[in-house]
Design a protein around this motif. Structure first.
Motif, mmCIF file in Angstrom:
data_model
loop_
_atom_site.group_PDB
_atom_site.id
_atom_site.type_symbol
_atom_site.label_atom_id
_atom_site.label_comp_id
_atom_site.label_asym_id
_atom_site.label_seq_id
_atom_site.Cartn_x
_atom_site.Cartn_y
_atom_site.Cartn_z
ATOM 1 N N ILE A 1 -18.548 -0.884 5.071
ATOM 2 C CA ILE A 1 -18.971 0.011 6.282
ATOM 3 C C ILE A 1 -18.138 1.216 6.535
ATOM 4 O O ILE A 1 -16.738 0.926 6.813
ATOM 5 C CB ILE A 1 -19.278 -0.795 7.466
ATOM 6 C CG1 ILE A 1 -20.362 -2.023 7.388
ATOM 7 C CG2 ILE A 1 -19.472 -0.018 8.743
ATOM 8 C CD1 ILE A 1 -20.487 -2.795 8.547
ATOM 9 N N ASP A 2 -18.498 2.310 6.475
ATOM 10 C CA ASP A 2 -17.558 3.603 6.576
ATOM 11 C C ASP A 2 -17.308 3.634 7.947
ATOM 12 O O ASP A 2 -18.159 3.639 8.926
ATOM 13 C CB ASP A 2 -18.044 4.801 5.909
ATOM 14 C CG ASP A 2 -16.998 5.927 5.960
ATOM 15 O OD1 ASP A 2 -15.658 5.747 6.048
ATOM 16 O OD2 ASP A 2 -17.680 7.024 6.277
ATOM 17 N N GLY A 3 -16.097 4.097 8.568
ATOM 18 C CA GLY A 3 -15.736 4.258 9.617
ATOM 19 C C GLY A 3 -15.463 2.996 10.908
ATOM 20 O O GLY A 3 -14.812 3.531 11.827
ATOM 21 N N THR A 4 -15.275 2.214 10.111
ATOM 22 C CA THR A 4 -14.562 0.867 11.320
ATOM 23 C C THR A 4 -13.155 1.322 11.432
ATOM 24 O O THR A 4 -12.677 0.607 12.514
ATOM 25 C CB THR A 4 -14.655 -0.363 10.221
ATOM 26 O OG1 THR A 4 -13.848 -0.140 9.016
ATOM 27 C CG2 THR A 4 -16.067 -0.754 9.962
ATOM 28 N N ASP A 5 -12.451 2.141 10.817
ATOM 29 C CA ASP A 5 -11.043 2.251 11.201
ATOM 30 C C ASP A 5 -11.056 3.484 12.028
ATOM 31 O O ASP A 5 -9.927 3.903 12.564
ATOM 32 C CB ASP A 5 -10.293 2.816 9.803
ATOM 33 C CG ASP A 5 -10.926 3.992 9.316
ATOM 34 O OD1 ASP A 5 -12.089 4.421 9.109
ATOM 35 O OD2 ASP A 5 -10.056 4.674 8.329
ATOM 36 N N ARG A 6 -12.090 4.170 12.416
ATOM 37 C CA ARG A 6 -12.269 5.249 13.404
ATOM 38 C C ARG A 6 -12.847 4.966 14.633
ATOM 39 O O ARG A 6 -12.791 5.892 15.599
ATOM 40 C CB ARG A 6 -12.806 6.686 12.747
ATOM 41 C CG ARG A 6 -11.883 6.960 11.552
ATOM 42 C CD ARG A 6 -12.775 8.335 10.772
ATOM 43 N NE ARG A 6 -14.195 8.153 10.409
ATOM 44 C CZ ARG A 6 -14.693 7.651 9.599
ATOM 45 N NH1 ARG A 6 -13.715 7.458 8.385
ATOM 46 N NH2 ARG A 6 -15.865 7.432 9.077
ATOM 47 N N VAL A 7 -13.661 4.097 14.753
ATOM 48 C CA VAL A 7 -14.611 3.673 15.777
ATOM 49 C C VAL A 7 -14.228 2.347 16.279
ATOM 50 O O VAL A 7 -13.872 1.334 15.909
ATOM 51 C CB VAL A 7 -15.962 3.710 15.284
ATOM 52 C CG1 VAL A 7 -16.947 3.490 16.668
ATOM 53 C CG2 VAL A 7 -16.631 4.821 14.665
ATOM 54 N N ASN A 8 -14.071 2.367 17.766
ATOM 55 C CA ASN A 8 -13.856 1.039 18.384
ATOM 56 C C ASN A 8 -15.095 0.220 18.722
ATOM 57 O O ASN A 8 -16.266 0.810 19.004
ATOM 58 C CB ASN A 8 -13.252 1.484 19.985
ATOM 59 C CG ASN A 8 -11.679 1.806 19.916
ATOM 60 O OD1 ASN A 8 -10.885 1.565 18.874
ATOM 61 N ND2 ASN A 8 -11.362 2.757 20.863
ATOM 62 N N ASP B 1 -18.643 7.529 16.400
ATOM 63 C CA ASP B 1 -18.727 7.774 17.580
ATOM 64 C C ASP B 1 -19.057 9.178 18.070
ATOM 65 O O ASP B 1 -18.575 10.177 17.599
ATOM 66 C CB ASP B 1 -17.257 7.610 18.210
ATOM 67 C CG ASP B 1 -17.274 7.347 19.674
ATOM 68 O OD1 ASP B 1 -18.066 8.122 20.404
ATOM 69 O OD2 ASP B 1 -16.265 6.935 20.445
ATOM 70 N N ASP B 2 -20.331 9.371 18.615
ATOM 71 C CA ASP B 2 -20.858 10.550 18.834
ATOM 72 C C ASP B 2 -20.649 10.880 20.246
ATOM 73 O O ASP B 2 -21.627 11.158 20.881
ATOM 74 C CB ASP B 2 -22.451 10.525 18.486
ATOM 75 C CG ASP B 2 -22.687 10.416 17.046
ATOM 76 O OD1 ASP B 2 -21.794 10.863 16.070
ATOM 77 O OD2 ASP B 2 -23.853 9.824 16.692
ATOM 78 N N GLY B 3 -19.636 11.354 20.428
ATOM 79 C CA GLY B 3 -19.123 11.697 21.883
ATOM 80 C C GLY B 3 -19.661 10.673 22.913
ATOM 81 O O GLY B 3 -20.094 11.019 23.881
ATOM 82 N N GLY B 4 -19.137 9.795 22.904
ATOM 83 C CA GLY B 4 -19.616 8.466 23.793
ATOM 84 C C GLY B 4 -20.497 7.411 23.324
ATOM 85 O O GLY B 4 -20.414 6.254 23.451
#
Length: 468
Positions: free
Chosen positions: A153-160, A244-247
């Motif tokens: 899964i891409d993005g697990t390091d950027r999204v809470n 994370d699309d702006g909220g």
């Protein structure tokens, strides 16, 4: 370097071993980086079932009109519920720690621990750096597991995002209006039920065609059908990215045919399974052999590949249940502490999933039975039993799988109180009873246990249909 008679690594099921060992007169070191009680007490089965009880109460009220009762829910005190469970859990864990500290034969290291060699463990200092080293000729490894976050899964390091650890410890904030649950196993099913009944709109994105697809196929299908009535199911899709699309938080998932979907919510909960903590304990330094998933390999006496080191609980991967881990603790006390050689067995091993509907299961699923084995199947619906028909059973039933000699191969129940009903058969299997014995045992009428008896009566052709 401090030497002990026994070192126990992990304070969940390991705490049982440490306590018993001190009763036997051993000087014991117990190493646990977190609170005593392990995953089950702090981030797993205990807090989740407390939360799910609140969800069950809410569901009962919401469905009260089906039974002629006019009732409604004005509000759900979500934060009070979650924080109350977290506080109760913390108090229980601290009480365990206090008892450990008061034990004259036990040294409790509430710190990180890592193998240095076969029988030496380095315990971190207060600042997280390498601290003192301890050793023992005997080590019981009960290092536990943690939520698995797929590398794919891409993005697990950027999204809470949430895992079961945050959801079950109060570290979540407010109730999300929209929750996306990634995964389709037992954690996903249980947490989806909880959040939905608290008031969230829940979307479940799972790679399997059915929820809880490791269960018997008939059971999994019934659960999937029931959940489709309450939740937005996107099954047959593997999550490839989160953002994370702006909220709003979004997951992208893809089917085997290449179809791509995007699902958004206020919060994401990743419930894609658990992985052993063997890497965190640096087992390679001790030469302890693990399988391809990182589970420590053990023999029939729970011994690892290293002489004088035993492994139990989630880290060993025999079963990933608290009740199986506790049973293994009993065996390892005999073998590692008392010097005996007792071969571990799991008579009547059962498990449960506390979703809505509930599941109780033991033995083999129909799909796991070898092609050359002759067997019969008997099913009995809750609707065919007096009390069961009065409940909101969501099409529940019991299923008994029996071979031609009457041996019970598997039993699976989906519906109200399934987690309790399965124990009738668990006890019977542990005692060596066959299917006819269960079918002929006198059951209280009209208790729900008759649903299980009905399945066994049908598979063994014992007597006619039960009275309504």
């Amino acid at each position: 370097m401090k030497e002990y008679d026994l070192i126990v690594l992990g304070g969940g099921t390991g705490n049982i071993v440490a306590s018993e060992a001190t009763e036997e007169g051993l000087n014991v070191a117990l190493v646990e980086r977190d609170r005593l009680g392990g995953t089950c007490l702090n981030r797993g089965c205990n807090p989740s079932k407390r939360l799910i009880h609140s969800a069950n109460v809410a569901e009962t009220v919401r469905n009260a009109d089906r039974f002629g009762v006019d009732a409604s829910i004005d509000d759900v005190a979500f934060e009070d519920i979650v924080n109350g469970v977290a506080e109760t859990t913390a108090k229980t864990a601290e009480a365990k720690a206090e008892r450990a500290r008061e034990n004259d034969r036990l040294t409790f290291y509430q710190a990180e621990g890592r193998f240095v060699d076969e029988h030496t463990v380095e315990v971190s200092g207060d600042d997280g750096t390498g601290g003192k080293r301890i050793s023992a000729d005997r080590i019981v490894f009960a290092g536990g597991s943690r939520p698995l976050i797929p590398d794919s899964i891409d993005g697990t390091d950027r999204v809470n995002f949430l895992t079961s650890a945050e959801a079950l410890t109060g570290d979540i904030g407010g109730l999300p209006d929209r929750l996306v649950v990634v995964g389709g196993g037992y954690i996903a099913v249980e947490m989806s039920h909880f959040f939905s009944q608290m008031g969230s709109d829940v979307t479940i994105v799972g790679h399997g065609e059915m929820l809880v697809d490791r269960e018997d196929a008939d059971i999994a299908q019934q659960v999937t059908d029931a959940y489709r009535e309450e939740h937005d199911l996107r099954l047959g899709y593997t999550v490839t990215e989160m953002a994370d699309d702006g909220g709003a938080k979004r997951v992208t998932a893809e089917s085997e045919s290449g179809e791509e979907i995007d699902v958004s919510g206020d919060e994401l909960l990743v419930a894609t399974g658990r992985q052993p903590n063997s890497d965190l304990w640096n087992v390679s330094a001790a030469g302890i052999e693990t399988d391809e998933k990182g589970f420590v390999e053990t023999d029939e006496y729970l011994r690892t590949s290293v002489d004088g080191v035993w492994a139990i609980g989630d880290i060993a991967g025999n079963y990933m249940f608290k009740h199986s881990g506790d049973k293994e603790a009993e065996y390892v006390v005999e073998n590692a502490v008392r010097g005996n050689e007792r071969e571990v067995t799991y008579p009547g091993m059962a498990h449960a999933i506390f979703g809505s509907p509930e599941i109780g299961s033991l033995g083999k699923t129909e799909g796991e039975i070898a092609d050359d084995v002759e067997y019969e199947v008997g099913t009995f619906a809750y609707d065919d039993q007096a009390l069961g028909a009065a409940l909101d059973n969501k099409g529940g039933f019991a299923k008994a799988i029996v071979d031609e000699d009457g041996e019970i191969l598997g039993v699976h129940v989906v519906g109200p109180e399934a987690s309790a009903l399965i124990h009738e058969v668990s006890t019977a299997v542990a005692a060596g009873a066959d299917a006819t014995t269960v079918a002929e045992t006198i059951h209280v009428h009209p208790a729900l246990s008759e649903v299980v008896q009905g399945a066994f009566r049908r598979v063994t052709d014992v007597s006619a249909e039960m009275s309504p």
